[in-house]
Design an enzyme around this catalytic site. Structure first.
Site, PDB file in Angstrom:
ATOM      1  N   SER A   1       0.850  -1.192   0.000  1.00 44.78           N
ATOM      2  CA  SER A   1       0.000   0.000   0.000  1.00 44.78           C
ATOM      3  C   SER A   1       0.879   1.233   0.000  1.00 44.78           C
ATOM      4  O   SER A   1       2.009   1.202   0.511  1.00 44.78           O
ATOM      5  CB  SER A   1      -0.899   0.016   1.246  1.00 44.78           C
ATOM      6  OG  SER A   1      -1.527   1.272   1.410  1.00 44.78           O
TER       7      SER A   1
ATOM      8  N   TYR B   1      -1.061  -1.356  10.207  1.00 47.15           N
ATOM      9  CA  TYR B   1      -1.164  -1.526   8.754  1.00 47.15           C
ATOM     10  C   TYR B   1       0.024  -0.882   8.053  1.00 47.15           C
ATOM     11  O   TYR B   1       0.665  -1.499   7.200  1.00 47.15           O
ATOM     12  CB  TYR B   1      -2.478  -0.901   8.281  1.00 47.15           C
ATOM     13  CG  TYR B   1      -2.745  -1.013   6.789  1.00 47.15           C
ATOM     14  CD1 TYR B   1      -3.180  -2.211   6.236  1.00 47.15           C
ATOM     15  CD2 TYR B   1      -2.593   0.087   5.954  1.00 47.15           C
ATOM     16  CE1 TYR B   1      -3.467  -2.316   4.884  1.00 47.15           C
ATOM     17  CE2 TYR B   1      -2.867  -0.002   4.606  1.00 47.15           C
ATOM     18  CZ  TYR B   1      -3.306  -1.206   4.073  1.00 47.15           C
ATOM     19  OH  TYR B   1      -3.562  -1.297   2.725  1.00 47.15           O
TER      20      TYR B   1
END
Length: 263
Positions: A153, A167
């Site tokens: 990401s 994350y």
């Protein structure tokens, strides 16, 4: 350029692929692109109904087989690898896409959120790749390398306003893990690369387009003023899995419409 040369250069027809988290969001986009391009694609998700629906939908375009499995542990990774090995003697492409996010203020961020996210987003890609190495090695040769694509990401590249600490850490760690794997699997003729998606519509980003007004405001902040499309992330994955990408390994490619480089 003749069509046959184009197919030879960018083709994945006849290759066997596995896409984890392949029943929704970016994983579904990648799976659809691979199926449409002629690969035999296995998708995995822990939800039975989502697996059945995805297999039914994508089978209209080609070969798609869904395997329900929770890979949030080594045992789950082993079960999925065994299920694929029961059907195939080789695997050309593994896309480690399954992931989870969690946002909370720094003073309240819970330990369970750290462990759940890091386990699925960073640990599982390693152990699933480990369990599938026999099939990946069986498909690999100096002329046609097998490929692992880990989906990271842009939150692993630059800070996010979402306070998604585990994350961001897991995705940044996945990039370095992938570089190490690329080094160590070089002589096995296995490429390992990372795609770092930016703004794509998915369950993770759903709060950003909950209303038309919110979506318009969200898109106004994107460099290209649009969401990523299936062709964007599937096309990049297909390129990495095809002969056109055979000389690329150990790299991270943002698929973000310029969000990390322009803004």
């Amino acid at each position: 350029m003749s069509e046959s040369f184009y197919e030879q250069l960018f083709g994945v027809r006849g290759k066997v692929a596995l896409v984890t988290g392949g029943t929704r969001g970016i994983g579904l986009m990648i799976a659809e692109g691979l199926v449409r391009a002629g690969a035999r694609v296995y998708v995995s998700s822990r939800k039975l109904d989502a697996c059945a629906e995805t297999e039914r939908t994508l089978s209209a375009y080609g070969e798609c087989i869904a395997i329900p499995c929770d890979i949030n542990s080594l045992d789950g990774c082993r079960r999925l690898a065994e299920a694929v090995a029961a059907r195939e003697d080789r695997l050309h492409l593994l896309v480690n896409n399954a992931g989870l996010t969690w946002s909370a203020p720094i003073d309240e961020f819970p330990e369970k959120a750290w462990d759940r996210v890091v386990d699925l987003d960073m640990k599982s890609p390693f152990f699933l790749s480990q369990q599938l190495l026999p099939l990946l090695r069986a498909a690999a040769s100096p002329e046609e390398r097998s490929v692992i694509v880990n989906i990271s990401s842009v939150n692993g590249i630059r800070p996010s306003p979402l306070q998604n600490y585990s994350y961001a850490a897991a995705k940044a760690g996945l990039a370095q893990l992938s570089a190490q794997m690329a080094r160590d699997l070089m002589d096995d003729h296995i490429n390992v690369n990372v795609i770092a998606p930016g703004p794509f519509k998915s369950k993770m980003t759903a709060p950003l387009y909950a209303t038309d007004e919110l979506e318009a405001e969200t898109r106004s902040r994107f460099a290209m003023k649009r969401w990523g499309r299936m062709e964007d992330v599937a096309g990049l994955t297909i390129m990495l899995a095809s002969p056109a990408g055979s000389y690329l390994t150990g790299i991270e490619i943002p698929c973000d419409g310029g969000s990390t480089s322009i803004r």
